[in-house]
Write a protein that holds these residues in place. Structure first.
Motif, PDB file in Angstrom:
ATOM      1  N   GLY A 176       0.856  -1.250   0.029  1.00 30.37           N
ATOM      2  CA  GLY A 176      -0.004   0.091   0.087  1.00 30.37           C
ATOM      3  C   GLY A 176       0.863   1.337   0.153  1.00 30.37           C
ATOM      4  N   ARG A 177       2.055   1.096   0.150  1.00 32.62           N
ATOM      5  CA  ARG A 177       3.186   2.367   0.146  1.00 32.62           C
ATOM      6  C   ARG A 177       3.637   2.626  -1.086  1.00 32.62           C
ATOM      7  NH1 ARG A 177       7.260   1.895   4.811  1.00 32.62           N
ATOM      8  NH2 ARG A 177       7.620   4.076   4.155  1.00 32.62           N
ATOM      9  N   ALA A 178       3.628   3.654  -1.702  1.00 33.08           N
ATOM     10  CA  ALA A 178       4.003   4.088  -3.090  1.00 33.08           C
ATOM     11  C   ALA A 178       5.688   3.803  -2.889  1.00 33.08           C
ATOM     12  CB  ALA A 178       3.876   5.616  -3.226  1.00 33.08           C
ATOM     13  N   ALA A 179       6.092   2.954  -3.601  1.00 30.57           N
ATOM     14  CA  ALA A 179       7.669   2.368  -3.576  1.00 30.57           C
ATOM     15  C   ALA A 179       8.543   2.844  -4.759  1.00 30.57           C
ATOM     16  CB  ALA A 179       7.897   1.097  -3.498  1.00 30.57           C
ATOM     17  N   GLY A 180       7.711   3.461  -5.900  1.00 32.99           N
ATOM     18  CA  GLY A 180       8.401   3.918  -7.284  1.00 32.99           C
ATOM     19  C   GLY A 180       9.122   2.607  -7.756  1.00 32.99           C
ATOM     20  N   LEU A 181       9.923   2.931  -8.694  1.00 34.32           N
ATOM     21  CA  LEU A 181      10.458   1.771  -9.613  1.00 34.32           C
ATOM     22  C   LEU A 181      11.488   0.916  -8.941  1.00 34.32           C
ATOM     23  CD1 LEU A 181      10.543   3.736 -13.032  1.00 34.32           C
ATOM     24  CD2 LEU A 181       8.642   2.278 -11.973  1.00 34.32           C
ATOM     25  N   LEU A 182      12.088   1.520  -7.922  1.00 30.84           N
ATOM     26  CA  LEU A 182      13.110   0.783  -7.099  1.00 30.84           C
ATOM     27  C   LEU A 182      12.700   0.021  -5.657  1.00 30.84           C
ATOM     28  CD1 LEU A 182      16.020   3.673  -7.131  1.00 30.84           C
ATOM     29  CD2 LEU A 182      15.610   1.721  -8.844  1.00 30.84           C
ATOM     30  N   GLU A 183      11.249   0.121  -5.635  1.00 30.54           N
ATOM     31  CA  GLU A 183      10.700  -1.084  -4.666  1.00 30.54           C
ATOM     32  C   GLU A 183      11.261  -0.868  -3.322  1.00 30.54           C
ATOM     33  OE1 GLU A 183      11.539  -5.123  -5.923  1.00 30.54           O
ATOM     34  OE2 GLU A 183      10.437  -4.776  -7.721  1.00 30.54           O
ATOM     35  N   ASP A 184      11.445   0.430  -3.138  1.00 33.44           N
ATOM     36  CA  ASP A 184      11.878   0.877  -1.469  1.00 33.44           C
ATOM     37  C   ASP A 184      10.866   2.176  -1.292  1.00 33.44           C
ATOM     38  OD1 ASP A 184      12.815   1.794   0.860  1.00 33.44           O
ATOM     39  OD2 ASP A 184      14.355   0.968   0.387  1.00 33.44           O
ATOM     40  N   PRO A 185       9.854   2.472  -0.512  1.00 32.97           N
ATOM     41  CA  PRO A 185       9.222   3.627  -0.263  1.00 32.97           C
ATOM     42  C   PRO A 185      10.147   4.787   0.134  1.00 32.97           C
ATOM     43  CG  PRO A 185       8.167   1.781   0.605  1.00 32.97           C
ATOM     44  CD  PRO A 185       9.549   1.271   0.496  1.00 32.97           C
ATOM     45  N   ASN A 186      11.328   4.471   1.028  1.00 32.80           N
ATOM     46  CA  ASN A 186      12.101   5.460   1.647  1.00 32.80           C
ATOM     47  C   ASN A 186      12.965   6.003   0.402  1.00 32.80           C
ATOM     48  OD1 ASN A 186      11.142   5.361   4.242  1.00 32.80           O
ATOM     49  ND2 ASN A 186      12.140   3.589   4.672  1.00 32.80           N
ATOM     50  N   VAL A 187      13.380   5.268  -0.445  1.00 32.55           N
ATOM     51  CA  VAL A 187      14.335   5.546  -1.416  1.00 32.55           C
ATOM     52  C   VAL A 187      13.421   6.520  -2.269  1.00 32.55           C
ATOM     53  CG1 VAL A 187      15.615   4.875  -3.297  1.00 32.55           C
ATOM     54  CG2 VAL A 187      15.798   3.762  -1.367  1.00 32.55           C
ATOM     55  N   PHE A 188      12.150   6.054  -2.455  1.00 31.82           N
ATOM     56  CA  PHE A 188      11.390   6.988  -3.319  1.00 31.82           C
ATOM     57  C   PHE A 188      11.137   7.980  -2.649  1.00 31.82           C
ATOM     58  CE2 PHE A 188       6.830   7.295  -5.141  1.00 31.82           C
ATOM     59  CZ  PHE A 188       7.192   8.082  -6.348  1.00 31.82           C
ATOM     60  N   ALA A 189      10.904   8.436  -1.483  1.00 26.17           N
ATOM     61  CA  ALA A 189      10.815   9.255  -0.950  1.00 26.17           C
ATOM     62  C   ALA A 189      11.926  10.438  -0.856  1.00 26.17           C
ATOM     63  CB  ALA A 189      10.267   9.285   0.837  1.00 26.17           C
ATOM     64  N   MET A 190      13.151   9.680  -0.763  1.00 20.91           N
ATOM     65  CA  MET A 190      14.444  10.559  -0.894  1.00 20.91           C
ATOM     66  C   MET A 190      14.351  11.310  -2.310  1.00 20.91           C
ATOM     67  SD  MET A 190      18.456   9.573  -0.713  1.00 20.91           S
ATOM     68  CE  MET A 190      18.338   8.697  -2.166  1.00 20.91           C
ATOM     69  N   PHE A 191      13.887  10.558  -3.444  1.00 16.89           N
ATOM     70  CA  PHE A 191      13.917  11.164  -4.514  1.00 16.89           C
ATOM     71  C   PHE A 191      12.891  12.479  -4.581  1.00 16.89           C
ATOM     72  CE2 PHE A 191      15.392   6.831  -6.545  1.00 16.89           C
ATOM     73  CZ  PHE A 191      16.507   7.644  -6.916  1.00 16.89           C
ATOM     74  N   ILE A 192      11.945  11.984  -4.005  1.00 12.91           N
ATOM     75  CA  ILE A 192      10.727  13.213  -4.019  1.00 12.91           C
ATOM     76  C   ILE A 192      11.437  14.347  -3.131  1.00 12.91           C
ATOM     77  CG2 ILE A 192       8.469  14.026  -3.209  1.00 12.91           C
ATOM     78  CD1 ILE A 192       7.785  11.152  -3.627  1.00 12.91           C
ATOM     79  N   ALA A 193      11.891  14.223  -2.395  1.00  7.87           N
ATOM     80  CA  ALA A 193      12.719  15.257  -1.367  1.00  7.87           C
ATOM     81  C   ALA A 193      13.805  15.966  -2.113  1.00  7.87           C
ATOM     82  CB  ALA A 193      13.177  14.646  -0.113  1.00  7.87           C
ATOM     83  N   LEU A 421      20.460  10.100   4.465  1.00  8.64           N
ATOM     84  CA  LEU A 421      21.536   9.092   4.710  1.00  8.64           C
ATOM     85  C   LEU A 421      21.565   8.563   5.865  1.00  8.64           C
ATOM     86  CD1 LEU A 421      24.724  10.352   2.912  1.00  8.64           C
ATOM     87  CD2 LEU A 421      23.183   8.904   1.894  1.00  8.64           C
ATOM     88  N   MET A 422      20.842   9.223   6.990  1.00  5.99           N
ATOM     89  CA  MET A 422      20.592   8.766   8.409  1.00  5.99           C
ATOM     90  C   MET A 422      19.416   7.768   8.438  1.00  5.99           C
ATOM     91  SD  MET A 422      21.054  12.435  10.855  1.00  5.99           S
ATOM     92  CE  MET A 422      19.757  13.386  10.053  1.00  5.99           C
ATOM     93  N   PHE A 423      18.586   7.593   7.211  1.00  8.48           N
ATOM     94  CA  PHE A 423      17.254   6.871   7.378  1.00  8.48           C
ATOM     95  C   PHE A 423      17.466   5.760   6.297  1.00  8.48           C
ATOM     96  CE2 PHE A 423      16.011  11.202   8.317  1.00  8.48           C
ATOM     97  CZ  PHE A 423      15.741  10.829   9.803  1.00  8.48           C
ATOM     98  N   LEU A 424      18.693   5.695   5.325  1.00  5.29           N
ATOM     99  CA  LEU A 424      18.860   4.619   4.361  1.00  5.29           C
ATOM    100  C   LEU A 424      20.319   4.453   4.195  1.00  5.29           C
ATOM    101  CD1 LEU A 424      16.957   6.456   1.575  1.00  5.29           C
ATOM    102  CD2 LEU A 424      16.234   4.514   2.677  1.00  5.29           C
ATOM    103  N   SER A 425      20.402   3.145   3.767  1.00  9.19           N
ATOM    104  CA  SER A 425      21.890   2.653   3.517  1.00  9.19           C
ATOM    105  C   SER A 425      22.157   2.803   2.112  1.00  9.19           C
ATOM    106  CB  SER A 425      21.988   1.023   4.063  1.00  9.19           C
ATOM    107  OG  SER A 425      21.611   0.729   5.430  1.00  9.19           O
ATOM    108  N   ALA A 426      22.572   3.874   1.692  1.00  7.49           N
ATOM    109  CA  ALA A 426      22.972   4.124   0.600  1.00  7.49           C
ATOM    110  C   ALA A 426      24.429   4.810   0.219  1.00  7.49           C
ATOM    111  CB  ALA A 426      21.808   5.293  -0.065  1.00  7.49           C
ATOM    112  N   PRO A 427      25.375   4.355   0.680  1.00  5.63           N
ATOM    113  CA  PRO A 427      26.692   4.835   0.742  1.00  5.63           C
ATOM    114  C   PRO A 427      27.183   5.132  -1.038  1.00  5.63           C
ATOM    115  CG  PRO A 427      26.867   2.689   1.380  1.00  5.63           C
ATOM    116  CD  PRO A 427      25.431   2.860   1.382  1.00  5.63           C
ATOM    117  N   ASN A 428      26.537   4.401  -1.521  1.00  5.46           N
ATOM    118  CA  ASN A 428      27.026   4.194  -3.231  1.00  5.46           C
ATOM    119  C   ASN A 428      25.971   4.874  -4.066  1.00  5.46           C
ATOM    120  OD1 ASN A 428      29.286   2.540  -2.402  1.00  5.46           O
ATOM    121  ND2 ASN A 428      27.961   0.702  -2.266  1.00  5.46           N
ATOM    122  N   HIS A 429      25.006   5.647  -3.464  1.00  6.08           N
ATOM    123  CA  HIS A 429      23.947   6.154  -4.347  1.00  6.08           C
ATOM    124  C   HIS A 429      24.614   7.073  -5.289  1.00  6.08           C
ATOM    125  CE1 HIS A 429      20.127   7.994  -5.475  1.00  6.08           C
ATOM    126  NE2 HIS A 429      19.595   7.022  -4.818  1.00  6.08           N
TER     127      HIS A 429
END
Length: 456
Positions: A176-193, A421-429
């Motif tokens: 039910g949570r929008a996850a975008g094309l990368l299948e992760d709602p928090n990563v999708f939220a980062m793109f929006i932010a 980066l405090m809410f996601l593991s994305a050191p190689n984004h």
């Protein structure tokens, strides 16, 4: 033109070879590849813009080993190496204050890799880092030709498109949570932010009414997408960005006439209740759960907050046990899976639920690569923010408010990444490494413009 002619000769031979092979249908692909290489040779900044645009859409090619982003990145790297070889691009462009921190980080990263608890897991982490480093070098070389307004338009449209797809199709949602094309709602939220500050700049600086309406519609779409993600961290970062916008444009707000202020208040009086009414009840409940933090995290009341607390406990233990070099890049899931937290917060005991990442890039770096490397990584992020803000200040001193506004909104996007980066593991984004290099380029551009003005 010696290099381009040699490329044409090689690709011509490749076309003939393909025509004579059992796969003649691949020959037109070589022609298309030649046209793409020549276009990148003349306008390499287009390739970087294409990569930035395609990052939110990478989920469309998740089942393919060869994606458009990889093809463009490899072709762009080849073109830039050729241009460096014939000295069409000056090697001085690679100079950056970021290198001191980055080289120290890489040296410690290599030592941590050699002493890793799991070389197999660390090797996958190294491959991802190599992509980020490649984008870092590419951005340093051609960042000066990057058209920032065009970058803002492409990122806004790309993320806006993913918002439409995530809200319309259940395929791009996660429970039910929008996850975008990368299948992760928090990563999708980062793109929006990241996209919202850019969209706001387009609203404030578009010349025509039709264009303003288009970007206003994009802003509304991005905000709607954020509510569909149910991301609490996304909401916090977004509110911080909007607060910075109000502070930055406070002088313009002070010049509003009373009648204009009245219309603005009326618009807010209509908009805010509407947003509250349209906001999903599940999102409201997740936001209200933040009140639990006042009395400590209770895992029985909120599993998500409980899991994040367990990551901090496990990561802190790893730091105490391996303070200098960590346990090895990418090995946090290995340590977490052996704790009772993994079983307690795993609903179905699947491997993916047991082997969890830290969901905090800074914590992950400190625990996996060591405290010294973590300090250097955090210093790079802080230096990038300082570079953009310093460049903004230099443009203001020169009286160029257009460039200053551009960098203000870019700084908000960079701040969104650093906070996420405090809410996601994305050191190689990819966006992280592009922004790190771009911040250095923008600072050099502002300093050179300032120097020319002083000499004049």
């Amino acid at each position: 033109m010696i290099i381009p002619l040699s490329l044409i000769g090689l690709l011509a031979i490749a076309c003939l070879a393909l025509l004579a092979s059992p796969y003649p249908f691949l020959a037109p692909g070589a022609v298309i590849g030649l046209a793409g290489l020549l276009a990148l040779y003349r306008r390499p900044a287009w390739g970087l813009l294409a990569i930035i645009t395609l990052v939110p859409l990478e989920g469309l090619f998740k089942d393919s080993q060869l994606t458009a982003t990889k093809l463009i990145g490899a072709a762009l790297a080849l073109v830039l190496v050729l241009q460096l070889a014939i000295k069409q691009l000056p090697a001085e462009r690679l100079r950056s204050t970021m290198w001191r921190l980055l080289l120290g980080f890489l040296a410690l990263y290599l030592l941590s890799f050699l002493a890793s608890d799991s070389s197999e897991m660390s090797l996958g982490h190294v491959r991802e880092l190599a992509v980020g480093l490649l984008l870092f070098g590419i951005t340093l070389l051609i960042g000066r030709e990057l058209d920032l307004p065009m970058l803002y338009r492409l990122v806004t449209l790309s993320v806006g498109l993913t918002c439409i797809m995530a809200m319309v199709s259940a395929k791009y949602q996660d429970e039910g949570r929008a996850a975008g094309l990368l299948e992760d709602p928090n990563v999708f939220a980062m793109f929006i932010a990241i996209a919202v500050p850019m969209a706001l700049w387009l609203v404030f600086n578009s010349p025509g009414r039709v264009q303003k309406l288009l970007w206003i519609a994009c802003c509304i779409l991005l905000l709607a997408g954020m509510t569909k993600t149910n991301s609490r961290s996304g909401l916090v970062v977004l509110l911080i960005s909007l607060g910075i916008v109000l502070v930055h444009y406070r002088t313009q707000v002070a010049h509003l006439r009373p009648r204009h202020l009245g219309f603005a208040m009326l618009g807010l009086a209509i908009l805010l209740p509407t947003l509250v009414a349209l906001m999903p009840e599940s999102y409201v409940a997740r936001i209200q759960s933040l009140a639990l933090l006042k009395s400590g995290v209770n895992a029985f009341k909120d599993d998500s907050l409980g899991r994040r607390s367990s990551y901090i406990v496990v990561g802190s233990k790893m730091i105490r046990e391996h303070p200098l070099l960590g346990s090895g890049p990418g090995t946090f899931p290995l340590h977490y899976a052996t704790t009772g937290y993994a079983k307690a917060f795993s609903a179905n005991r699947k491997v993916g639920d047991l082997y969890r990442r830290a969901h905090n890039t800074y914590l992950e770096i400190f625990s996996e690569v060591g405290v010294p490397a973590g300090i250097l990584f955090a210093s790079m992020v802080l230096l990038a923010l300082y570079n953009v803000w310093h460049a903004r200040r230099l443009w203001l001193q020169q009286g160029d408010h257009y460039q200053a506004d551009l960098l203000t909104h870019l700084c908000m996007s960079m701040l969104a990444i650093s906070l996420f980066l405090m809410f996601l593991s994305a050191p190689n984004h990819k966006y992280l490494w592009i922004m790190l290099a771009l911040s250095s380029v923008l600072r050099v551009n502002a300093e050179q413009a300032r120097l020319k003005q002083v000499k004049a």
